[in-house]
Design a protein around this motif. Structure first.
Motif, short mmCIF file in Angstrom:
data_model
loop_
_atom_site.label_atom_id
_atom_site.label_comp_id
_atom_site.label_asym_id
_atom_site.label_seq_id
_atom_site.Cartn_x
_atom_site.Cartn_y
_atom_site.Cartn_z
N LEU A 4 43.58 47.70 32.95
CA LEU A 4 42.12 47.77 32.78
C LEU A 4 41.76 49.04 32.03
O LEU A 4 42.23 50.13 32.37
CB LEU A 4 41.40 47.76 34.13
CG LEU A 4 41.15 46.43 34.84
CD1 LEU A 4 40.29 46.66 36.07
CD2 LEU A 4 40.50 45.42 33.91
N ARG A 60 42.34 34.68 33.56
CA ARG A 60 42.11 35.82 34.45
C ARG A 60 43.25 36.84 34.42
O ARG A 60 43.12 37.92 34.99
CB ARG A 60 41.95 35.34 35.90
CG ARG A 60 40.83 34.35 36.13
CD ARG A 60 40.77 33.99 37.61
NE ARG A 60 39.89 32.87 37.88
CZ ARG A 60 39.77 32.29 39.08
NH1 ARG A 60 40.50 32.74 40.10
NH2 ARG A 60 38.96 31.27 39.26
N VAL A 85 45.46 39.77 33.72
CA VAL A 85 45.43 41.09 33.10
C VAL A 85 46.53 41.94 33.73
O VAL A 85 46.90 41.73 34.88
CB VAL A 85 44.06 41.80 33.28
CG1 VAL A 85 42.99 41.13 32.45
CG2 VAL A 85 43.67 41.87 34.74
N ARG A 141 41.58 41.68 40.34
CA ARG A 141 41.68 40.71 39.24
C ARG A 141 43.06 40.06 39.20
O ARG A 141 43.18 38.87 38.89
CB ARG A 141 41.39 41.41 37.91
CG ARG A 141 39.96 41.93 37.80
CD ARG A 141 39.59 42.28 36.38
NE ARG A 141 38.29 42.95 36.32
CZ ARG A 141 37.67 43.25 35.19
NH1 ARG A 141 38.21 42.93 34.03
NH2 ARG A 141 36.50 43.88 35.21
N GLY A 199 41.95 44.30 30.18
CA GLY A 199 40.57 43.93 30.41
C GLY A 199 39.69 45.17 30.40
O GLY A 199 40.17 46.30 30.54
#
Length: 379
Positions: A208, A203, A205, A270, A243
Motif C-alpha cells: 500500500l 482485491r 494487493v 485488504r 494499492g
C-alpha cells in the motif's frame, strides 16, 4: 414473525406469520437486507408498500428493522415478493455534516453530535479515550458514523427495541469487535455441508502506498508498506501489486511511524478480504444439547474438512450470514479474514507441543493414574 409498522408513527399495524421463503442477509460491513415471498392472501401482506417498515427477530432476542425498497405482485401465482434494506441506511438521507475539526472527542461525544435530532442514539460503546476528529468534506450521517468507527477502531452494530406495539428505541453500538472467539469448530459431516473457495483478483494487493493528511505547511507524509507473504504469492514478475491508501478523519499531527502502523493494518485487512469461503452449513444450535454450536456474525470459527483434497483447515471469521427467520436450521455463512493451514503444518505443531511437554496420549475408559504428562482421551 414479521411485524409491519406504520412508516411515520412507528406503531405496529399488522404482522405476517408465514411465508413461502425468506432471506435475512447481514455482514460485518453493515450490509443488511431482508427479502421474502408470501401468498398474496396471507394476513398482513396487503399492508406492505413502498417504504413500509418491517421488524424481524434477531437470533439472540434482539430486533432488526427494515425499510421496504420495492415489492412485486405476481397476479398469476398470487404471490408477493418484498425486498427491504436495513433502516439505518436511511441515515444517509436525514442529515448532512459540514467539514470541521472536533477536538478531544470520545466515541460517544462524536456519535451524539452526529445523531443529534435524529431518531437514533448511541448504544453500547467499547471506547472511552479521546481523539481529535477531522471531517474533511461534507458527509452524510451514516458515513460519519462509519468514520467514527474507523477512527476509534471499532465496528458498528445497529439494533432496535420494541414493546410489541411500537418501536421504543433505535441504537448505534460501537463494538471493539463484533462476534466472539468461542472455539466453535465447523466440521464436515456434522454441520458442514460444503465449502466454496473464492479469490477476488481485483482485491489482491501486496503493498500500500500510504499518504498522510496535509499539514499546515502543505507537506504530506508518504510511506510504502509491504507484506512479504502476499508478495510471494501474488507478485507479478517480481513487482508488487500496489494499492493507494489515504486515511480519513486522521489528525494533521499524525507521525511517519503512525502512518506506517495504520497502513500496515489496512494492508492486512485488504489481503484477508481477497479470499472468502462460502460455507453451506446446517444450524444445529437449536437441537437439544447443541446450544454451544451457535454461530453468529463476526465470530471467529475453525473449519475442518478432511474430505477436501487436500484436507482443509482454516482459522476464519464469519463475515456474513444468510438465514431464514421462519426456518432456523437454514443458514449459510461466508468466511473471511482467513488463515489457511496444511495438514503437515498442523501435525508439525502438534508433534512440537508433544515434544515440548513430553505428553503421552492415552485412550481409555478410565483415567490413567500417576504420570501427569498424559493427555487422556476418554473413550
Amino acid at each position: 414473525m414479521i411485524h409491519v409498522l406504520d412508516n411515520q408513527s412507528d406503531k405496529l399495524i399488522g404482522w405476517i406469520s408465514s411465508v413461502k421463503s425468506d432471506s435475512h442477509k447481514t455482514s460485518i460491513t453493515n450490509e443488511e437486507t431482508y427479502d421474502f415471498i408470501a401468498s398474496s392472501n396471507t394476513p398482513g401482506v396487503s399492508l406492505i408498500g413502498s417504504r413500509s417498515r418491517l421488524i424481524i427477530p434477531g437470533e439472540d432476542g434482539d430486533y432488526r428493522e427494515f425499510i421496504v425498497d420495492y415489492t412485486h405482485d405476481n397476479t398469476s401465482s398470487m404471490q408477493k415478493e418484498v425486498y427491504s434494506t436495513g433502516s439505518f441506511l436511511d441515515l444517509r438521507k436525514l442529515k448532512i455534516i459540514n467539514p470541521q475539526k472536533r477536538v478531544a472527542q470520545t466515541s460517544k461525544m462524536a456519535a451524539l453530535y452526529i445523531l443529534d435530532g435524529l431518531p437514533w442514539q448511541p448504544g453500547n460503546l467499547d471506547w472511552s479515550d479521546t481523539l481529535d476528529w477531522t471531517i474533511e468534506t461534507h458527509t452524510d450521517a451514516y458515513d460519519a458514523l462509519k468514520a467514527i468507527a474507523v477512527l476509534f477502531k471499532c465496528e458498528l452494530q445497529f439494533r432496535v427495541t420494541t414493546n410489541g406495539d411500537v418501536v421504543t428505541g433505535r441504537y448505534v453500538d460501537f463494538i471493539r469487535r463484533v462476534g466472539a472467539s468461542n472455539g466453535k469448530e465447523i466440521t464436515f459431516g456434522k454441520d458442514l455441508l460444503g465449502i466454496v473457495r473464492k479469490v477476488y483478483a481485483d482485491r489482491l494487493v501486496t503493498a500500500l502506498y500510504c499518504v498522510g493528511p496535509e499539514k499546515q505547511d502543505g507537506t504530506r507524509f508518504e510511506r510504502l508498506v509491504t507484506n512479504n507473504d502476499a508478495y510471494q504469492n501474488w507478485n507479478w514478475k517480481g513487482e508488487h501489486l500496489v494499492g493507494l491508501y489515504e486515511p480519513t478523519g486522521i489528525d494533521q499531527t499524525l507521525t511517519y511511524t503512525e502512518l506506517a502502523k495504520i497502513g500496515g493494518e489496512e494492508l492486512a485487512k485488504r489481503i484477508t478480504s481477497a479470499v472468502e469461503y462460502e460455507i453451506n452449513a446446517v444450524s444445529i444450535e437449536h437441537v437439544l444439547g447443541y446450544g454451544h454450536e451457535a454461530v453468529r456474525l463476526g465470530d471467529t470459527s475453525r473449519v475442518k474438512d478432511e474430505h477436501f483434497d487436500p484436507p482443509m483447515y482454516l482459522d476464519s471469521r464469519v463475515i456474513s450470514v444468510d438465514r431464514s427467520v421462519f426456518n432456523r436450521s437454514e443458514k449459510t455463512f461466508k468466511l473471511g479474514e482467513v488463515i489457511e493451514y496444511s495438514k503437515d503444518n498442523i501435525m508439525k505443531t502438534w508433534r512440537g507441543l508433544q515434544a515440548l511437554y513430553g505428553t503421552k496420549i492415552v485412550k481409555s475408559a478410565l483415567a490413567p493414574a500417576g504420570n501427569p504428562n498424559i493427555l487422556w482421551i476418554k473413550t
